[in-house]
Design an enzyme around this catalytic site. Sequence first.
Site, PDB file in Angstrom:
ATOM      1  N   CYS A   2      10.560  52.859 -25.003  1.00 40.25           N
ATOM      2  CA  CYS A   2       9.201  52.903 -25.543  1.00 40.25           C
ATOM      3  C   CYS A   2       9.035  54.047 -26.537  1.00 40.25           C
ATOM      4  O   CYS A   2       9.647  55.095 -26.391  1.00 40.25           O
ATOM      5  CB  CYS A   2       8.196  53.137 -24.429  1.00 40.25           C
ATOM      6  SG  CYS A   2       8.410  52.073 -23.019  1.00 40.25           S
ATOM      7  N   TRP A  73       9.394  48.827 -24.026  1.00 39.36           N
ATOM      8  CA  TRP A  73      10.650  48.275 -23.481  1.00 39.36           C
ATOM      9  C   TRP A  73      10.367  48.070 -21.999  1.00 39.36           C
ATOM     10  O   TRP A  73      10.201  49.040 -21.246  1.00 39.36           O
ATOM     11  CB  TRP A  73      11.782  49.276 -23.705  1.00 39.36           C
ATOM     12  CG  TRP A  73      13.144  48.744 -23.425  1.00 39.36           C
ATOM     13  CD1 TRP A  73      13.930  47.998 -24.252  1.00 39.36           C
ATOM     14  CD2 TRP A  73      13.920  48.940 -22.240  1.00 39.36           C
ATOM     15  NE1 TRP A  73      15.139  47.720 -23.649  1.00 39.36           N
ATOM     16  CE2 TRP A  73      15.159  48.286 -22.415  1.00 39.36           C
ATOM     17  CE3 TRP A  73      13.695  49.613 -21.029  1.00 39.36           C
ATOM     18  CZ2 TRP A  73      16.157  48.279 -21.453  1.00 39.36           C
ATOM     19  CZ3 TRP A  73      14.686  49.607 -20.064  1.00 39.36           C
ATOM     20  CH2 TRP A  73      15.893  48.941 -20.284  1.00 39.36           C
ATOM     21  N   ASN A  99       4.832  56.133 -22.399  1.00 36.71           N
ATOM     22  CA  ASN A  99       6.297  55.993 -22.385  1.00 36.71           C
ATOM     23  C   ASN A  99       6.767  56.676 -21.112  1.00 36.71           C
ATOM     24  O   ASN A  99       6.409  57.821 -20.871  1.00 36.71           O
ATOM     25  CB  ASN A  99       6.850  56.696 -23.647  1.00 36.71           C
ATOM     26  CG  ASN A  99       8.352  56.823 -23.641  1.00 36.71           C
ATOM     27  OD1 ASN A  99       9.028  56.223 -22.808  1.00 36.71           O
ATOM     28  ND2 ASN A  99       8.880  57.592 -24.559  1.00 36.71           N
ATOM     29  N   GLU A 477      35.865  52.300 -25.186  1.00 26.92           N
ATOM     30  CA  GLU A 477      34.778  52.331 -26.169  1.00 26.92           C
ATOM     31  C   GLU A 477      34.795  51.055 -27.031  1.00 26.92           C
ATOM     32  O   GLU A 477      33.742  50.517 -27.370  1.00 26.92           O
ATOM     33  CB  GLU A 477      34.895  53.595 -27.021  1.00 26.92           C
ATOM     34  CG  GLU A 477      33.928  53.700 -28.194  1.00 26.92           C
ATOM     35  CD  GLU A 477      32.459  53.638 -27.821  1.00 26.92           C
ATOM     36  OE1 GLU A 477      32.113  53.681 -26.631  1.00 26.92           O
ATOM     37  OE2 GLU A 477      31.630  53.497 -28.736  1.00 26.92           O
ATOM     38  N   LYS A 481      31.669  48.491 -27.470  1.00 28.63           N
ATOM     39  CA  LYS A 481      31.104  48.114 -28.781  1.00 28.63           C
ATOM     40  C   LYS A 481      31.011  46.602 -28.898  1.00 28.63           C
ATOM     41  O   LYS A 481      29.996  46.057 -29.298  1.00 28.63           O
ATOM     42  CB  LYS A 481      31.970  48.624 -29.933  1.00 28.63           C
ATOM     43  CG  LYS A 481      31.805  50.013 -30.458  1.00 28.63           C
ATOM     44  CD  LYS A 481      30.473  50.470 -30.890  1.00 28.63           C
ATOM     45  CE  LYS A 481      29.572  50.816 -29.754  1.00 28.63           C
ATOM     46  NZ  LYS A 481      29.433  52.143 -29.298  1.00 28.63           N
ATOM     47  N   HIS A 500      48.254  44.948 -12.166  1.00 26.07           N
ATOM     48  CA  HIS A 500      47.824  45.173 -10.787  1.00 26.07           C
ATOM     49  C   HIS A 500      46.627  44.305 -10.415  1.00 26.07           C
ATOM     50  O   HIS A 500      45.907  44.626  -9.473  1.00 26.07           O
ATOM     51  CB  HIS A 500      47.531  46.662 -10.569  1.00 26.07           C
ATOM     52  CG  HIS A 500      48.752  47.512 -10.751  1.00 26.07           C
ATOM     53  ND1 HIS A 500      49.805  47.500  -9.876  1.00 26.07           N
ATOM     54  CD2 HIS A 500      49.114  48.356 -11.759  1.00 26.07           C
ATOM     55  CE1 HIS A 500      50.760  48.317 -10.311  1.00 26.07           C
ATOM     56  NE2 HIS A 500      50.363  48.842 -11.455  1.00 26.07           N
ATOM     57  N   LYS A 595      17.899  52.306 -27.823  1.00 28.18           N
ATOM     58  CA  LYS A 595      18.682  53.393 -28.410  1.00 28.18           C
ATOM     59  C   LYS A 595      18.585  54.650 -27.560  1.00 28.18           C
ATOM     60  O   LYS A 595      19.563  55.309 -27.298  1.00 28.18           O
ATOM     61  CB  LYS A 595      18.180  53.672 -29.825  1.00 28.18           C
ATOM     62  CG  LYS A 595      18.960  54.748 -30.568  1.00 28.18           C
ATOM     63  CD  LYS A 595      20.371  54.290 -30.866  1.00 28.18           C
ATOM     64  CE  LYS A 595      21.207  55.342 -31.551  1.00 28.18           C
ATOM     65  NZ  LYS A 595      22.640  54.991 -31.479  1.00 28.18           N
TER      66      LYS A 595
END
Length: 600
Positions: A2, A73, A99, A477, A481, A500, A595
Amino acid sequence: MCGIVGYIGLKDAREILLNGLEKMEYRGYDSAGLAMRNADGVHVFKEKGRIADLRRVVDESVQATTGIGHTRWATHGAPSRENAHPHQSVSGRFTLVHNGVIENYEQLKREYLLDVPLKSDTDTEVIVQLIELFANEGLDTEAAFRKTLQLLKGSYALALLDREQAETIFAAKNKSPLLVGLGEDFNVVASDAMAMIQVTDQFVELMDKEVVIVTKEKVIIQNLAGEEMKRAPYTAELDAGDIEKGTYPHYMLKEIDEQPLVMRKIIQAYQNDQEQLTVDQSIVQAVNAADRLYIIACGTSYHAGLVGKKYLEAIANIPTEVHVASEFVYDMPLLSKKPLFIFISQSGETADSRAVLVKVKELGYQALTITNVQGSTLSREADYTLLLHAGPEIAVASTKAYTAQISVLAILAGAVAESRGLKLPFSLTQELGIVANAMEVLCDAKEEFEQMARDYLATTRNCFFIGRALDYYVSLESALKLKEISYIQAEGFAGGELKHGTIALIEEGTPVIALATQESVNLNIRGNVKEVAARGANTCVISMKGLESEDDRYVIPAVHELLTPLVSIIPMQLIAYYAALHRNCDVDKPRNLAKSVTVE
Ligand code: F6R
């Protein structure tokens, strides 16, 4: 997550608020709204979806010089127009945006609001109804606001309008970010300086449990007891141009391309007069005083932390652990006698990391924050800060912040090694310069990576990234992505670990992208590639000059073996970008993500 904006001044508030909300779109949201106060009263507009959808429902004939806005959000209640902010009290006198998360809202509802018909499923509505309840009991707005805040458990940044006090915005914060921006004949509030950088670069930070009374001429900050707090403004070093896409189709692509430049900015920012890379000596001393370092982070920043651990151990000889913040806070390991905590956070606002910071400060330990945002909560509350100098990162998927985090960790490790008389066998300044050049070569090879995305990921449901040693961390990473923006199920794996269990998932055509940049394990990773190829995998090897084999799909320019994560991630970022693009995904704003993750 938010975002909040508020404006009070002489100009028409509508465009300022809508522009501010647009600048915060990158934080992630699923609905938005705004309220404008004029002589006719308070006008509220809200809509599910994007700011563009909100724009369509805002009545352009409403003129007002005071207003508040919000991007939501969803946490409590589905994303819908009803649950979108602003929320209003029963009589419509008070209008609020929020928020954060109020943990005791159910209890407050039962205790105070049984007779109040609530219109939404949100925790926020409880706050605005409480304010009205206390105002109806005879308190003035300030007192009703403060009394309500004292009852709230959890996190909040709030902006409140009172229909009967037209010339004021009341705001407050606890744990969630909120800034006040200062101007001539106007003042603003915002979750993020970026939202209001078009109108001012002068901001005042608010501390937790502070209230601020904002008029167009004045800003009064108080604690919850009503005592006035004095605070000097700071200049936000943000260039309005930094937050524009320019000719790029997406922020993510722009930010990937900015990485060589960021690398050079970091070299400049951390160079001393002898052109050596170093950090403030107080930080070096704090690291040297510790018997163990604990890196705390989430997501991409956690992956940068894994690389950082390698640097701090191999270069500076300090035992280092890396922990996911949301686990560490509830499941703390046995700590060493003299720990130092290093928080890595692009935004500096991540609630999971902050929860750990609060806890370790309570335990009396020192903390260093590595962040991109000066003045962010994690920076303010830690003892020391190292900045990333990456410029605003707008795309939800982190790219340039990851390579900046790794670079700053390398510089920190180098500075500590130097102070311990451990001579680096290479010049970090020179090697990071070589990295910047190699990054440029990779950014120029977009077509190759676009083709790889077509060849390996056009229709697949899943994908594996494998590597060993530092390449393993980059594989983690790379998988993050790809999955976050293309929604392809992806896993990063240590090359030797597949056999394994996970190798059972390899079938005809399964894409396996392997990194081979580490000399000590080059033969081993190639063996792992053969294992999966023998089981039908569609394999792709990205190696480094000097370690390449005939069938490698791409060979990245050589950089120092310890610094390979800074370059090997770029093909992976680009492959993820093009895979998402080919699948028509919303690259900069992937579904369900935000974000700045300001809820735990
Ligand atoms: C992924 C991504 C996230 C963040 C994580 C932590 O691309 O960006 O995984 O890295 O949410 O955020 P910060 O670094 O702001 O604490």
